[in-house]
Write a protein that holds these residues in place. Structure first.
Motif, short mmCIF file in Angstrom:
data_model
loop_
_atom_site.label_atom_id
_atom_site.label_comp_id
_atom_site.label_asym_id
_atom_site.label_seq_id
_atom_site.Cartn_x
_atom_site.Cartn_y
_atom_site.Cartn_z
N ARG A 95 0.83 -1.21 0.00
CA ARG A 95 0.00 0.00 0.00
C ARG A 95 0.86 1.25 0.00
O ARG A 95 0.58 2.21 -0.73
CB ARG A 95 -0.93 -0.01 1.22
CG ARG A 95 -1.91 1.15 1.26
CD ARG A 95 -2.94 1.01 0.16
NE ARG A 95 -3.84 2.15 0.12
CZ ARG A 95 -3.61 3.27 -0.58
NH1 ARG A 95 -2.52 3.38 -1.32
NH2 ARG A 95 -4.47 4.26 -0.57
N PHE A 96 1.89 1.27 0.81
CA PHE A 96 2.73 2.46 0.89
C PHE A 96 3.60 2.61 -0.36
O PHE A 96 3.88 3.73 -0.78
CB PHE A 96 3.58 2.43 2.16
CG PHE A 96 2.91 3.08 3.33
CD1 PHE A 96 3.24 4.36 3.72
CD2 PHE A 96 1.91 2.43 4.02
CE1 PHE A 96 2.61 4.98 4.79
CE2 PHE A 96 1.26 3.02 5.09
CZ PHE A 96 1.61 4.31 5.48
N ALA A 97 4.02 1.51 -0.95
CA ALA A 97 4.78 1.61 -2.21
C ALA A 97 3.89 2.18 -3.31
O ALA A 97 4.33 3.02 -4.10
CB ALA A 97 5.30 0.23 -2.61
N ARG A 181 9.89 4.01 -10.35
CA ARG A 181 10.56 3.63 -9.11
C ARG A 181 9.73 2.67 -8.27
O ARG A 181 10.14 2.29 -7.18
CB ARG A 181 10.88 4.89 -8.29
CG ARG A 181 12.05 5.68 -8.84
CD ARG A 181 12.34 6.90 -7.98
NE ARG A 181 12.49 6.58 -6.57
CZ ARG A 181 13.61 6.10 -6.03
NH1 ARG A 181 14.67 5.87 -6.78
NH2 ARG A 181 13.67 5.85 -4.73
N HIS A 182 8.55 2.29 -8.76
CA HIS A 182 7.67 1.47 -7.94
C HIS A 182 8.32 0.17 -7.48
O HIS A 182 8.20 -0.19 -6.31
CB HIS A 182 6.36 1.19 -8.68
CG HIS A 182 5.35 0.49 -7.84
ND1 HIS A 182 5.24 -0.89 -7.81
CD2 HIS A 182 4.42 0.95 -6.96
CE1 HIS A 182 4.28 -1.23 -6.97
NE2 HIS A 182 3.77 -0.14 -6.44
N PRO A 183 9.01 -0.59 -8.37
CA PRO A 183 9.65 -1.83 -7.89
C PRO A 183 10.66 -1.58 -6.77
O PRO A 183 10.74 -2.36 -5.82
CB PRO A 183 10.33 -2.38 -9.15
CG PRO A 183 9.55 -1.80 -10.28
CD PRO A 183 9.17 -0.42 -9.82
N GLU A 187 10.31 -2.88 -2.82
CA GLU A 187 11.32 -3.68 -2.13
C GLU A 187 11.79 -3.00 -0.85
O GLU A 187 12.02 -3.66 0.17
CB GLU A 187 12.51 -3.94 -3.06
CG GLU A 187 12.21 -4.90 -4.20
CD GLU A 187 11.62 -6.21 -3.70
OE1 GLU A 187 12.20 -6.80 -2.75
OE2 GLU A 187 10.59 -6.65 -4.23
N GLU A 188 11.92 -1.68 -0.89
CA GLU A 188 12.31 -0.95 0.32
C GLU A 188 11.24 -1.07 1.39
O GLU A 188 11.54 -1.27 2.58
CB GLU A 188 12.55 0.53 -0.02
CG GLU A 188 13.79 0.77 -0.87
CD GLU A 188 13.92 2.23 -1.28
OE1 GLU A 188 12.96 2.99 -1.08
OE2 GLU A 188 14.99 2.59 -1.80
N ALA A 194 9.43 -6.21 6.91
CA ALA A 194 9.92 -7.54 7.32
C ALA A 194 10.74 -7.44 8.60
O ALA A 194 10.58 -8.26 9.52
CB ALA A 194 10.75 -8.16 6.20
N LEU A 195 11.61 -6.44 8.67
CA LEU A 195 12.41 -6.24 9.88
C LEU A 195 11.51 -5.92 11.07
O LEU A 195 11.69 -6.44 12.17
CB LEU A 195 13.42 -5.12 9.65
CG LEU A 195 14.30 -4.74 10.85
CD1 LEU A 195 15.13 -5.93 11.30
CD2 LEU A 195 15.20 -3.55 10.49
N TRP A 196 10.53 -5.08 10.83
CA TRP A 196 9.59 -4.70 11.89
C TRP A 196 8.80 -5.91 12.38
O TRP A 196 8.57 -6.06 13.57
CB TRP A 196 8.66 -3.62 11.35
CG TRP A 196 7.61 -3.16 12.31
CD1 TRP A 196 7.76 -2.27 13.34
CD2 TRP A 196 6.24 -3.55 12.33
NE1 TRP A 196 6.57 -2.09 14.00
CE2 TRP A 196 5.61 -2.86 13.39
CE3 TRP A 196 5.47 -4.41 11.54
CZ2 TRP A 196 4.26 -3.01 13.69
CZ3 TRP A 196 4.12 -4.56 11.84
CH2 TRP A 196 3.53 -3.86 12.91
N THR A 197 8.40 -6.78 11.46
CA THR A 197 7.65 -7.98 11.83
C THR A 197 8.45 -8.85 12.77
O THR A 197 7.94 -9.35 13.78
CB THR A 197 7.27 -8.78 10.58
OG1 THR A 197 6.42 -7.98 9.74
CG2 THR A 197 6.54 -10.06 10.95
N ARG A 198 9.73 -9.04 12.45
CA ARG A 198 10.59 -9.87 13.32
C ARG A 198 10.72 -9.25 14.71
O ARG A 198 10.74 -9.96 15.72
CB ARG A 198 11.96 -10.05 12.68
CG ARG A 198 11.95 -10.93 11.44
CD ARG A 198 13.35 -11.36 11.05
NE ARG A 198 14.17 -10.24 10.62
CZ ARG A 198 14.23 -9.79 9.36
NH1 ARG A 198 13.49 -10.37 8.43
NH2 ARG A 198 15.02 -8.79 9.04
#
Length: 206
Positions: A95-97, A181-183, A187-188, A194-198
């Motif tokens: 959503r944010f991307a 720049r969407h891809p 990824e960013e 992903a880091l936040w989830t961990r």
């Protein structure tokens, strides 16, 4: 006013707002004249003043017409309490991307002008706080489900993710040469979430 005239009026207002957004993003509000906005929109300067009596009204109209950070996050987290953090985090990244890619001009205006405009700064701060509150509420539901540790500072965790995603929005708002720049933004955003989830799902240190 007839339906046809109403549609024409709305179309004219939309063209003016779109032209203002484009020029505000390129040159800043202070350096953009109503004459240049009228020329870009293909209307008279008088018509600009008819719909937007002041440049302040134009700025407020441009910002009000666009999506907000809080709304983007709520689109994902509202009613998502039964979904695991990883699933919601991936949806947030997407959503944010999408937001960073499709609304780069609006983000440029909002972020750039909020640095010196007290009204916009207050609105931006409220939007971020609202987004963090919605995410913290979601985390509370995941605590109840046993996925997130009860000792997690949910508000701080929510603010951490919002801050990381805002950095991505800032990157999108900055001038760049890439046509798509969407891809990269996706990824960013995925790496950030992903880091936040961990962090959120790991047991709290003893």
């Amino acid at each position: 006013m007839s339906t046809t005239r109403q549609r024409q009026a709305l179309a004219s207002r939309r063209r003016i707002a779109d032209a203002a957004l484009e020029l505000f993003a390129a040159h800043g509000v202070a350096a953009t004249s109503t004459r240049s906005i009228a020329a870009r929109a293909g209307v008279s300067e008088g018509l600009v003043f008819r719909y937007f009596p002041t440049k302040r009204d134009l700025l407020d109209g441009v910002v009000a017409d666009g999506p907000t950070i809080a709304a983007a996050l709520r689109d994902v987290v509202d009613g998502a309490g039964a979904k695991p953090v990883r699933t919601v985090a991936v949806a947030l990244a997407e959503r944010f991307a999408d937001l960073a890619s499709s609304e780069a001009a609006l983000l440029s205006v909002l972020i750039g002008e909020s640095r010196t405009d007290a009204v916009l700064h207050a609105a931006f701060t409220r939007a971020v706080d609202d987004a963090a509150g919605a995410l913290a509420d979601y985390l509370a539901e995941r605590v109840a489900a046993g996925e997130v540790d009860a000792g997690l500072d949910r508000r701080a965790a929510a603010q951490q993710l919002i801050g990381g995603l805002l950095l991505i929005l800032l990157t999108a708002a900055a001038p760049h040469d890439d046509h798509d720049r969407h891809p990269i933004l996706r990824e960013e955003a995925r790496a950030t979430t992903a880091l936040w989830t961990r962090t959120c799902t790991a047991p709290a240190p003893t």
